[in-house]
Design an enzyme around this catalytic site. Sequence first.
Site, PDB file in Angstrom:
ATOM      1  N   TYR A 144      62.121  27.062  40.188  1.00  0.00           N
ATOM      2  CA  TYR A 144      62.414  26.797  38.897  1.00  0.00           C
ATOM      3  C   TYR A 144      63.133  28.036  38.350  1.00  0.00           C
ATOM      4  CZ  TYR A 144      58.618  23.614  39.181  1.00  0.00           C
ATOM      5  OH  TYR A 144      57.827  22.494  39.450  1.00  0.00           O
ATOM      6  N   GLY A 145      64.228  27.557  37.382  1.00  0.00           N
ATOM      7  CA  GLY A 145      65.017  28.418  36.876  1.00  0.00           C
ATOM      8  C   GLY A 145      66.028  27.598  35.703  1.00  0.00           C
ATOM      9  N   HIS A 146      67.421  28.288  35.777  1.00  0.00           N
ATOM     10  CA  HIS A 146      68.335  27.599  35.168  1.00  0.00           C
ATOM     11  C   HIS A 146      69.649  27.946  36.055  1.00  0.00           C
ATOM     12  CE1 HIS A 146      65.873  27.878  31.832  1.00  0.00           C
ATOM     13  NE2 HIS A 146      65.625  29.225  32.034  1.00  0.00           N
ATOM     14  N   LEU A 147      70.493  26.642  36.137  1.00  0.00           N
ATOM     15  CA  LEU A 147      71.614  26.620  37.064  1.00  0.00           C
ATOM     16  C   LEU A 147      72.762  26.611  36.032  1.00  0.00           C
ATOM     17  CD1 LEU A 147      72.051  26.751  40.241  1.00  0.00           C
ATOM     18  CD2 LEU A 147      72.432  24.129  40.042  1.00  0.00           C
ATOM     19  N   GLU A 170      78.382  36.170  49.951  1.00  0.00           N
ATOM     20  CA  GLU A 170      77.977  36.303  48.558  1.00  0.00           C
ATOM     21  C   GLU A 170      78.268  37.604  47.953  1.00  0.00           C
ATOM     22  OE1 GLU A 170      77.083  33.976  46.830  1.00  0.00           O
ATOM     23  OE2 GLU A 170      76.354  32.495  48.214  1.00  0.00           O
TER      24      GLU A 170
END
Length: 111
Positions: free
Chosen positions: A14-17, A55
């Site tokens: 769950y989150g925001h991409l 990354e």
Amino acid sequence: MRGARCHNRRCYVYGHLYDSGLGYPALIADEKGGKVVGELYEINEQHLVSLDELEDYAPDRNHNLYERVLHTLEDGSHCYLYVVTPDSPLVRTLIPSGDWLDWTENKKSTE
């Protein structure tokens, strides 16, 4: 990731991409956010080192573009996520579907 075993090609956190505008996504983890689609791999220590290099993440560095966090999935298993903070320069365009692959395919078809 040669030798890494894919457990799930379509799992969720769950989150925001966001589309960073640089050819890769940025995730803000948020239990109150929407579903974000990802893949789950079983990796070894060398894979983790390689991912950290990709990354540009260093555990002992104060200022990373991403932070690597241990996350608990709905089934109780654990995974690492590379996340950004809301003030990150990578937070540009919200991907409402939370699905990076669909987003990039749709962008290609409209260009």
